[in-house]
Design an enzyme around this catalytic site. Sequence first.
Site, PDB file in Angstrom:
ATOM      1  N   LYS A  45       4.440 -11.084   8.794  1.00 40.76           N
ATOM      2  CA  LYS A  45       5.436 -10.134   9.319  1.00 40.76           C
ATOM      3  C   LYS A  45       5.939 -10.593  10.685  1.00 40.76           C
ATOM      4  O   LYS A  45       7.132 -10.509  10.970  1.00 40.76           O
ATOM      5  CB  LYS A  45       4.846  -8.715   9.392  1.00 40.76           C
TER       6      LYS A  45
ATOM      7  N   ARG B 277      -2.818   1.113   3.061  1.00 39.76           N
ATOM      8  CA  ARG B 277      -3.519   1.199   1.764  1.00 39.76           C
ATOM      9  C   ARG B 277      -4.624   2.253   1.791  1.00 39.76           C
ATOM     10  O   ARG B 277      -5.081   2.705   0.752  1.00 39.76           O
ATOM     11  CB  ARG B 277      -4.083  -0.170   1.361  1.00 39.76           C
TER      12      ARG B 277
ATOM     13  N   GLU C 172      -6.788  -7.471  -0.281  1.00 41.01           N
ATOM     14  CA  GLU C 172      -6.668  -7.075   1.129  1.00 41.01           C
ATOM     15  C   GLU C 172      -8.017  -6.705   1.761  1.00 41.01           C
ATOM     16  O   GLU C 172      -8.240  -7.006   2.928  1.00 41.01           O
ATOM     17  CB  GLU C 172      -5.694  -5.903   1.270  1.00 41.01           C
TER      18      GLU C 172
ATOM     19  N   HIS D 186       0.104 -11.134 -26.055  1.00 41.86           N
ATOM     20  CA  HIS D 186       1.163 -12.016 -26.548  1.00 41.86           C
ATOM     21  C   HIS D 186       1.289 -13.272 -25.700  1.00 41.86           C
ATOM     22  O   HIS D 186       2.213 -14.058 -25.909  1.00 41.86           O
ATOM     23  CB  HIS D 186       2.490 -11.244 -26.605  1.00 41.86           C
TER      24      HIS D 186
ATOM     25  N   SER E  57       7.265   4.248   3.674  1.00 41.55           N
ATOM     26  CA  SER E  57       6.644   3.159   4.432  1.00 41.55           C
ATOM     27  C   SER E  57       5.703   3.787   5.443  1.00 41.55           C
ATOM     28  O   SER E  57       6.149   4.525   6.325  1.00 41.55           O
ATOM     29  CB  SER E  57       7.696   2.315   5.158  1.00 41.55           C
TER      30      SER E  57
ATOM     31  N   THR F 242       8.702  -1.561   7.687  1.00 41.00           N
ATOM     32  CA  THR F 242       8.707  -2.635   6.684  1.00 41.00           C
ATOM     33  C   THR F 242      10.142  -3.016   6.337  1.00 41.00           C
ATOM     34  O   THR F 242      10.942  -2.172   5.936  1.00 41.00           O
ATOM     35  CB  THR F 242       7.929  -2.166   5.443  1.00 41.00           C
TER      36      THR F 242
ATOM     37  N   GLY G 218       0.802  -1.223   0.000  1.00 43.43           N
ATOM     38  CA  GLY G 218       0.000   0.000   0.000  1.00 43.43           C
ATOM     39  C   GLY G 218       0.833   1.270   0.000  1.00 43.43           C
ATOM     40  O   GLY G 218       0.350   2.333  -0.392  1.00 43.43           O
ATOM     41  N   SER G 219       2.089   1.176   0.419  1.00 39.23           N
ATOM     42  CA  SER G 219       2.963   2.359   0.394  1.00 39.23           C
ATOM     43  C   SER G 219       3.626   2.541  -0.962  1.00 39.23           C
ATOM     44  O   SER G 219       4.188   3.606  -1.236  1.00 39.23           O
ATOM     45  CB  SER G 219       4.044   2.255   1.470  1.00 39.23           C
TER      46      SER G 219
ATOM     47  N   SER H 243       4.011   2.518   7.944  1.00 35.80           N
ATOM     48  CA  SER H 243       4.319   2.141   9.336  1.00 35.80           C
ATOM     49  C   SER H 243       5.735   2.564   9.711  1.00 35.80           C
ATOM     50  O   SER H 243       6.025   2.787  10.879  1.00 35.80           O
ATOM     51  CB  SER H 243       4.196   0.624   9.505  1.00 35.80           C
TER      52      SER H 243
HETATM   53  C1  F6R Z   1      -1.723  -2.646   4.534  1.00 38.17           C
HETATM   54  C2  F6R Z   1      -1.121  -2.711   3.219  1.00 38.17           C
HETATM   55  C3  F6R Z   1       0.181  -3.436   3.055  1.00 38.17           C
HETATM   56  C4  F6R Z   1       1.353  -2.572   3.551  1.00 38.17           C
HETATM   57  C5  F6R Z   1       2.691  -3.288   3.322  1.00 38.17           C
HETATM   58  C6  F6R Z   1       3.889  -2.428   3.683  1.00 38.17           C
HETATM   59  O1  F6R Z   1      -2.836  -1.778   4.521  1.00 38.17           O
HETATM   60  O2  F6R Z   1      -1.679  -2.226   2.291  1.00 38.17           O
HETATM   61  O3  F6R Z   1       0.325  -3.745   1.685  1.00 38.17           O
HETATM   62  O4  F6R Z   1       1.350  -1.347   2.863  1.00 38.17           O
HETATM   63  O5  F6R Z   1       2.722  -4.459   4.081  1.00 38.17           O
HETATM   64  O6  F6R Z   1       3.760  -1.835   4.938  1.00 38.17           O
HETATM   65  P1  F6R Z   1       4.021  -0.249   5.060  1.00 38.17           P
HETATM   66  O7  F6R Z   1       3.069   0.385   4.121  1.00 38.17           O
HETATM   67  O8  F6R Z   1       3.747   0.072   6.488  1.00 38.17           O
HETATM   68  O9  F6R Z   1       5.444  -0.059   4.679  1.00 38.17           O
END
Ligand code: F6R
Length: 346
Positions: free
Chosen positions: A335, A139, A225, A241, A87, A92, A45-46, A89
């Site tokens: 994770k 996201r 998701e 193709h 990111s 990641t 999502g980032s 959070s």
């Molecule tokens: C959660 C989402 C995930 C996170 C991914 C990376 O809503 O969409 O795809 O974006 O796990 O985590 P972040 O975005 O915190 O780096």
Amino acid sequence: MFDPMSVWLHEMPEQLRGSMCLSIDLPPQYHHVKYNAVLICAMGGSAIGGDILSTAAAQQAPCPLLVHRSYGLPAWADADTLVCAVSYSGNTEETLSAYHAAVERGCLRVVISSGGELTRLAQKNGDALISVPGSLMPRAALGWLFASLALALEEIGLLCGMRKDIRATAEMLEEMRPELVPENEVRYNPARALARSLQGQLPLIWGCTGTTEAVARRWKAQFNENAKIPAWHNTLPELDHNEIMGFDLPEEILQRIVLILLRDPDDPPRLQKRMDITRALVESRIHSVVEVPARGHDPLSRLFSLIYLGDYASYYLAKGYGLDPVVIPRIDALKSAMTAGEQGEA
Ligand code: F6R
């Protein structure tokens, strides 16, 4: 009952507008540099905001805008590469690994995050840091993440017109919103109607390279998701193709596929023609085809008009299945399992 996802969806235009009030001051050393590339290091999502920006800015960017979704950095990235580590959070591991590689290679760095380890490192190392508001799912923070990245690149003179385009996009989404919200009944609500047509089926989303590719990817990820279903995406012309041959077997699966064609008036005429021909070649083999036209007067508004519809459709599909669109337990479990027992490891 309080439903955070519907609130977050509702607020996408406010996120875009709010980004224009964030502190996006990049010190002089970021300006007037001849970068060999902008490398947007992010996951999930980032990362999608980077894909959208690289599409929207392709006609004006003076160097490639590339999205890097993995550990470390590609071999060519060097001190002339601007690394944007995004990111939500800030924790990641792939993005942190790319960030550490950027420090080692001497790349200038922009960090976009709501906190976590990445924010701590950016503060410690004196990087340009854009702090976006926390407490969302990554996201659901697309408005913040996309617009802050676009505005950062505008601020250092790599892109222009972003502020204007973001404002126009927010207006477009505000115009669409009354149609898409839960209060609007299904017969007048294109997102609810789409979700209804996907109930019990499998979405296959096709876009076009250079226009709707990032949108197709976003739709797929949001169906995964939010609605917790399998979904696939691909783009023309490449799929002509290979993928068009994959419509013979197994019949019982093919009969569950709803093909979603994302259509943008910016798609080059040859690609529009290809989409029509390709549709005709596969239509009888699958459950159904839905064409979704982009709306809006400029390319960015059109991309976001499709994203807004797809985000809402994935939300309604989750609701239709009685599922919580917010939680992502398998991603969380993955994770945790990746970090379990790492304390004390070399
Ligand atoms: C959660 C989402 C995930 C996170 C991914 C990376 O809503 O969409 O795809 O974006 O796990 O985590 P972040 O975005 O915190 O780096």
